[in-house]
Scaffold this motif. Structure first.
Motif, PDB file in Angstrom:
ATOM      1  N   GLY A  22       0.802  -1.216   0.000  1.00 28.22           N
ATOM      2  CA  GLY A  22       0.000   0.000   0.000  1.00 28.22           C
ATOM      3  C   GLY A  22       0.834   1.265   0.000  1.00 28.22           C
ATOM      4  O   GLY A  22       0.387   2.304   0.477  1.00 28.22           O
ATOM      5  N   ARG A  23       2.041   1.182  -0.534  1.00 29.37           N
ATOM      6  CA  ARG A  23       2.958   2.320  -0.568  1.00 29.37           C
ATOM      7  C   ARG A  23       3.190   2.769  -2.003  1.00 29.37           C
ATOM      8  O   ARG A  23       2.972   2.025  -2.954  1.00 29.37           O
ATOM      9  N   CYS A  24       3.665   3.973  -2.149  1.00 33.69           N
ATOM     10  CA  CYS A  24       3.984   4.536  -3.458  1.00 33.69           C
ATOM     11  C   CYS A  24       5.018   3.642  -4.139  1.00 33.69           C
ATOM     12  O   CYS A  24       6.051   3.333  -3.548  1.00 33.69           O
ATOM     13  N   PRO A  25       4.775   3.234  -5.401  1.00 34.17           N
ATOM     14  CA  PRO A  25       5.747   2.375  -6.073  1.00 34.17           C
ATOM     15  C   PRO A  25       7.046   3.099  -6.419  1.00 34.17           C
ATOM     16  O   PRO A  25       8.079   2.459  -6.593  1.00 34.17           O
ATOM     17  N   ALA A  26       7.024   4.417  -6.472  1.00 29.94           N
ATOM     18  CA  ALA A  26       8.222   5.178  -6.824  1.00 29.94           C
ATOM     19  C   ALA A  26       9.185   5.297  -5.648  1.00 29.94           C
ATOM     20  O   ALA A  26      10.382   5.037  -5.782  1.00 29.94           O
ATOM     21  N   CYS A  27       8.667   5.679  -4.477  1.00 26.36           N
ATOM     22  CA  CYS A  27       9.556   5.919  -3.337  1.00 26.36           C
ATOM     23  C   CYS A  27       9.401   4.895  -2.213  1.00 26.36           C
ATOM     24  O   CYS A  27      10.301   4.715  -1.408  1.00 26.36           O
ATOM     25  N   GLY A  28       8.254   4.250  -2.118  1.00 26.32           N
ATOM     26  CA  GLY A  28       8.018   3.276  -1.061  1.00 26.32           C
ATOM     27  C   GLY A  28       7.660   3.886   0.280  1.00 26.32           C
ATOM     28  O   GLY A  28       7.490   3.177   1.259  1.00 26.32           O
ATOM     29  N   GLU A  29       7.532   5.203   0.342  1.00 20.31           N
ATOM     30  CA  GLU A  29       7.269   5.887   1.611  1.00 20.31           C
ATOM     31  C   GLU A  29       5.818   6.341   1.746  1.00 20.31           C
ATOM     32  O   GLU A  29       5.174   6.087   2.754  1.00 20.31           O
ATOM     33  N   GLY A  30       5.310   7.039   0.753  1.00 16.98           N
ATOM     34  CA  GLY A  30       3.963   7.607   0.829  1.00 16.98           C
ATOM     35  C   GLY A  30       2.878   6.561   0.680  1.00 16.98           C
ATOM     36  O   GLY A  30       3.085   5.489   0.109  1.00 16.98           O
ATOM     37  N   LYS A  31       1.695   6.879   1.231  1.00 12.72           N
ATOM     38  CA  LYS A  31       0.551   5.980   1.123  1.00 12.72           C
ATOM     39  C   LYS A  31       0.022   5.978  -0.309  1.00 12.72           C
ATOM     40  O   LYS A  31      -0.045   7.009  -0.962  1.00 12.72           O
ATOM     41  N   LEU A  32      -0.373   4.802  -0.795  1.00 12.25           N
ATOM     42  CA  LEU A  32      -0.927   4.660  -2.136  1.00 12.25           C
ATOM     43  C   LEU A  32      -2.419   4.978  -2.158  1.00 12.25           C
ATOM     44  O   LEU A  32      -2.914   5.558  -3.111  1.00 12.25           O
ATOM     45  N   PHE A  33      -3.123   4.634  -1.083  1.00  8.06           N
ATOM     46  CA  PHE A  33      -4.574   4.826  -1.023  1.00  8.06           C
ATOM     47  C   PHE A  33      -4.936   5.841   0.054  1.00  8.06           C
ATOM     48  O   PHE A  33      -4.356   5.845   1.125  1.00  8.06           O
ATOM     49  N   TRP A  34      -5.929   6.670  -0.240  1.00  3.56           N
ATOM     50  CA  TRP A  34      -6.437   7.580   0.783  1.00  3.56           C
ATOM     51  C   TRP A  34      -7.728   7.045   1.380  1.00  3.56           C
ATOM     52  O   TRP A  34      -8.164   7.500   2.429  1.00  3.56           O
ATOM     53  N   ARG A  35      -8.354   6.075   0.745  1.00  5.11           N
ATOM     54  CA  ARG A  35      -9.485   5.317   1.276  1.00  5.11           C
ATOM     55  C   ARG A  35      -9.282   3.872   0.865  1.00  5.11           C
ATOM     56  O   ARG A  35      -8.266   3.536   0.282  1.00  5.11           O
ATOM     57  N   TYR A  36     -10.260   3.046   1.119  1.00  7.08           N
ATOM     58  CA  TYR A  36     -10.130   1.598   0.894  1.00  7.08           C
ATOM     59  C   TYR A  36      -9.505   1.264  -0.470  1.00  7.08           C
ATOM     60  O   TYR A  36      -8.520   0.552  -0.544  1.00  7.08           O
ATOM     61  N   LEU A  37     -10.087   1.750  -1.564  1.00  6.25           N
ATOM     62  CA  LEU A  37      -9.543   1.504  -2.902  1.00  6.25           C
ATOM     63  C   LEU A  37      -9.290   2.780  -3.694  1.00  6.25           C
ATOM     64  O   LEU A  37      -9.005   2.717  -4.883  1.00  6.25           O
ATOM     65  N   LYS A  38      -9.406   3.929  -3.051  1.00  6.44           N
ATOM     66  CA  LYS A  38      -9.200   5.211  -3.733  1.00  6.44           C
ATOM     67  C   LYS A  38      -7.716   5.554  -3.732  1.00  6.44           C
ATOM     68  O   LYS A  38      -7.109   5.736  -2.677  1.00  6.44           O
ATOM     69  N   GLU A  40      -4.427   7.762  -4.093  1.00  2.00           N
ATOM     70  CA  GLU A  40      -4.015   9.158  -3.897  1.00  2.00           C
ATOM     71  C   GLU A  40      -3.722   9.775  -5.268  1.00  2.00           C
ATOM     72  O   GLU A  40      -3.190   9.103  -6.149  1.00  2.00           O
ATOM     73  N   ALA A  41      -4.027  11.054  -5.441  1.00  2.00           N
ATOM     74  CA  ALA A  41      -3.714  11.734  -6.701  1.00  2.00           C
ATOM     75  C   ALA A  41      -2.202  11.832  -6.883  1.00  2.00           C
ATOM     76  O   ALA A  41      -1.681  11.630  -7.981  1.00  2.00           O
ATOM     77  N   ALA A  42      -1.499  12.133  -5.812  1.00  2.00           N
ATOM     78  CA  ALA A  42      -0.043  12.227  -5.840  1.00  2.00           C
ATOM     79  C   ALA A  42       0.497  11.687  -4.526  1.00  2.00           C
ATOM     80  O   ALA A  42      -0.146  11.776  -3.485  1.00  2.00           O
ATOM     81  N   CYS A  43       1.683  11.141  -4.578  1.00  2.00           N
ATOM     82  CA  CYS A  43       2.321  10.600  -3.374  1.00  2.00           C
ATOM     83  C   CYS A  43       2.606  11.733  -2.400  1.00  2.00           C
ATOM     84  O   CYS A  43       3.217  12.731  -2.781  1.00  2.00           O
ATOM     85  N   PRO A  44       2.163  11.616  -1.152  1.00  2.00           N
ATOM     86  CA  PRO A  44       2.427  12.676  -0.182  1.00  2.00           C
ATOM     87  C   PRO A  44       3.916  12.805   0.171  1.00  2.00           C
ATOM     88  O   PRO A  44       4.343  13.857   0.636  1.00  2.00           O
ATOM     89  N   ALA A  45       4.715  11.775  -0.069  1.00  2.00           N
ATOM     90  CA  ALA A  45       6.140  11.829   0.277  1.00  2.00           C
ATOM     91  C   ALA A  45       7.002  12.381  -0.859  1.00  2.00           C
ATOM     92  O   ALA A  45       7.833  13.245  -0.641  1.00  2.00           O
ATOM     93  N   CYS A  46       6.789  11.870  -2.090  1.00  2.00           N
ATOM     94  CA  CYS A  46       7.664  12.274  -3.199  1.00  2.00           C
ATOM     95  C   CYS A  46       6.962  13.076  -4.282  1.00  2.00           C
ATOM     96  O   CYS A  46       7.614  13.591  -5.190  1.00  2.00           O
ATOM     97  N   GLY A  47       5.628  13.158  -4.233  1.00  2.00           N
ATOM     98  CA  GLY A  47       4.883  13.933  -5.215  1.00  2.00           C
ATOM     99  C   GLY A  47       4.626  13.208  -6.526  1.00  2.00           C
ATOM    100  O   GLY A  47       4.097  13.795  -7.470  1.00  2.00           O
ATOM    101  N   HIS A  48       4.973  11.937  -6.619  1.00  2.00           N
ATOM    102  CA  HIS A  48       4.757  11.173  -7.859  1.00  2.00           C
ATOM    103  C   HIS A  48       3.270  11.108  -8.179  1.00  2.00           C
ATOM    104  O   HIS A  48       2.442  10.863  -7.310  1.00  2.00           O
ATOM    105  N   ASP A  49       2.914  11.309  -9.445  1.00  2.00           N
ATOM    106  CA  ASP A  49       1.520  11.276  -9.898  1.00  2.00           C
ATOM    107  C   ASP A  49       1.027   9.831  -9.910  1.00  2.00           C
ATOM    108  O   ASP A  49       1.370   9.054 -10.800  1.00  2.00           O
ATOM    109  N   LEU A  50       0.225   9.472  -8.920  1.00  2.00           N
ATOM    110  CA  LEU A  50      -0.269   8.101  -8.802  1.00  2.00           C
ATOM    111  C   LEU A  50      -1.561   7.878  -9.579  1.00  2.00           C
ATOM    112  O   LEU A  50      -1.935   6.739  -9.844  1.00  2.00           O
ATOM    113  N   ALA A  51      -2.234   8.944  -9.955  1.00  2.00           N
ATOM    114  CA  ALA A  51      -3.513   8.830 -10.645  1.00  2.00           C
ATOM    115  C   ALA A  51      -3.350   8.459 -12.120  1.00  2.00           C
ATOM    116  O   ALA A  51      -4.337   8.207 -12.801  1.00  2.00           O
TER     117      ALA A  51
END
Length: 135
Positions: A22-38, A40-51
């Motif tokens: 459940g972590r950002c595939p780019a950095c491994g630090e930020g959360k991937l989901f902000w809800r159950y399956l939603k 995140e638009a961007a990684c809160p740690a590295c800013g990578h566009d997850l959408a």
């Protein structure tokens, strides 16, 4: 030649593992989901566009495949499935099916997004697969 401060893109297994957790595939630090399956638009740690990764129906198909093989197929080996009352069989099978599906789906979706990231597949690439792109 890449600049010295540009982080190295992780390999497929690393990206899959990060997504599975459940972590950002780019950095491994930020959360991937902000809800159950939603996602995140961007990684809160590295800013990578997850959408930008089109997970769509893929995670659901893989979840069905895995749950079917882990729970349904082994249950068919036990005679109680055919001999017990239908109400008992439904309760005994639907509860683990539901639990396994709800537990696995976000993890599989995360791994799926990690795989898309590692392979470089993005939403904008879908234009290559439409009938208009062939013209």
């Amino acid at each position: 030649m890449e600049p010295m401060n540009t982080p190295q893109r992780p390999g497929l297994l690393t990206a899959l593992n990060r997504g599975l957790k459940g972590r950002c595939p780019a950095c491994g630090e930020g959360k991937l989901f902000w809800r159950y399956l939603k996602v995140e638009a961007a990684c809160p740690a590295c800013g990578h566009d997850l959408a930008q990764y089109p997970a769509d129906d893929g995670p659901a198909y893989f979840t069905i495949l895995i749950v079917g093989h882990l729970i349904v197929a082994p249950l068919l080996l036990f005679p109680f499935i055919w001999q017990a009352p239908v109400a008992l069989v439904l309760v005994a099978t639907l509860a683990p099916l539901t639990a396994a599906t709800l537990i696995l789906l976000p993890r599989i979706k995360g791994a799926f997004i990690g795989g898309l990231y590692a392979l470089g597949v993005k939403e904008k690439d879908s234009a290559m697969h439409t009938a208009d792109a062939a013209d």
